[in-house]
Write an enzyme that holds these catalytic residues in place. Structure first.
Site, short mmCIF file in Angstrom:
data_model
loop_
_atom_site.label_atom_id
_atom_site.label_comp_id
_atom_site.label_asym_id
_atom_site.label_seq_id
_atom_site.Cartn_x
_atom_site.Cartn_y
_atom_site.Cartn_z
N LYS A 276 59.16 26.42 40.99
CA LYS A 276 59.42 27.80 40.57
C LYS A 276 58.72 28.18 39.26
O LYS A 276 58.63 29.37 38.93
CB LYS A 276 60.92 28.04 40.44
CG LYS A 276 61.70 27.84 41.73
CD LYS A 276 61.27 28.79 42.82
CE LYS A 276 62.17 28.68 44.05
NZ LYS A 276 61.78 29.62 45.11
N SER B 124 66.63 19.86 48.69
CA SER B 124 65.68 20.67 49.46
C SER B 124 64.40 19.88 49.74
O SER B 124 63.79 20.02 50.80
CB SER B 124 65.36 21.98 48.73
OG SER B 124 64.79 21.72 47.47
#
Length: 290
Positions: free
Chosen positions: A41, A252
């Site tokens: 991110k 994830s």
């Protein structure tokens, strides 16, 4: 002399050697935890804030606000601190304590609410108020363009154009949308594979969105295949990734690895790259590695 911003991107590929079930297939993890904020991110956060500043939408008097499940919030808090911009991050109360403390360490205000959907509604309402600017990673083209400009070219270059399959967990879908755009331009035969949780699973960073909350940047035609992964398989794969490959990453990433391993069993030969989204240390207070 480099600043911390200059250290974002150019993350390495690490081969999965011991878990790979097919000797005719190469599997590589794109180690996004090597970014200074600890996750993939960082790329989107930098591009969203910097692009908004270049367009004159954001300045040092602006109050940024964003809903996040964690990694985007950490990245935004880090980038906002560098530019001296105030930011409020809205997160589900179920998020690990490490994430909240990291955001606060960068100087961000953190608001905890019931769910990511509630967080998004709160951020959109407050973002409409004077003086606030909602970055809205779920609808902001600068999210996926970060990967079109950086992640995709890195993967193409580091595999010498040999990549046959790209595997990514789907949350905001910025990573898969940006990489799909770039890689398909280079070779339309590259298969883009998205990972989402099974109906009964909860995997931080991966979502099966209700239709009304489906990210606006998501274009289904850019994904060739969607694979479901259970929470149990995501946890096991994250643990195996640490114990057998020495790669410490979150759930994830375990989900993406599980799908990459399943894919490797289905094809005769190829080169698979999956995104290892973040570092495992921000999950130590959860039961992921317990």
């Amino acid at each position: 002399m480099k600043t911390i911003i200059d250290c974002i991107g150019n993350t390495p590929l690490a081969e999965i050697c011991y878990l790979n079930p097919n000797p005719n297939v190469k599997i590589y993890a794109k180690l996004e935890g090597n970014n200074p904020g600890g996750s993939v991110k960082d790329r989107a956060a930098l591009n969203m804030i910097r692009s908004a500043m270049e367009r004159g939408e954001v300045n040092k008097n602006t109050k940024l606000i964003e809903a996040t499940s964690g990694n985007t919030g950490i990245a935004l808090a880090m980038i906002a601190s560098i530019y001296g911009i105030e930011i409020e991050l809205v997160m589900p109360a179920s998020s690990t304590k490490e994430r909240t403390l990291t955001m606060e360490a960068f100087g961000a205000k953190v608001t905890l609410l019931e769910s990511i959907e509630v967080c998004r509604d709160y951020a959109e309402e407050k973002g409409s108020q004077k003086g606030y600017f909602l970055l809205n990673q779920f609808a902001n083209p600068d999210n996926y363009l970060a990967h079109y400009k950086t992640t995709g070219p890195e993967i193409w270059s580091d595999t010498n154009g040999g990549i046959t399959h790209f595997v990514s967990s789907m949350g905001t879908t910025g990573s898969i949308m940006g990489n799909s755009r770039y890689l398909k331009e280079k070779n339309s035969d590259i298969q883009i594979v998205g990972c989402q949780p099974t109906e009964d699973s909860s995997i931080p960073g991966i979502r099966r969105w209700p239709i009304e909350y489906l990210p606006k940047i998501y274009e289904p035609q850019r994904v060739d295949r969607i694979m479901d992964v259970s929470q149990q398989h995501a946890v096991k794969s994250a643990r195996d990734l640490a114990k057998k490959e020495g790669i410490f990453a979150g759930m994830s990433s375990g989900g993406a690895l599980h799908c990459a391993l399943q894919l490797a069993q289905e094809i005769e030969s190829g080169l698979i790259v999956f995104i290892a989204c973040d570092r495992g240390d921000r999950y130590l207070s959860s039961d992921l590695f317990g």
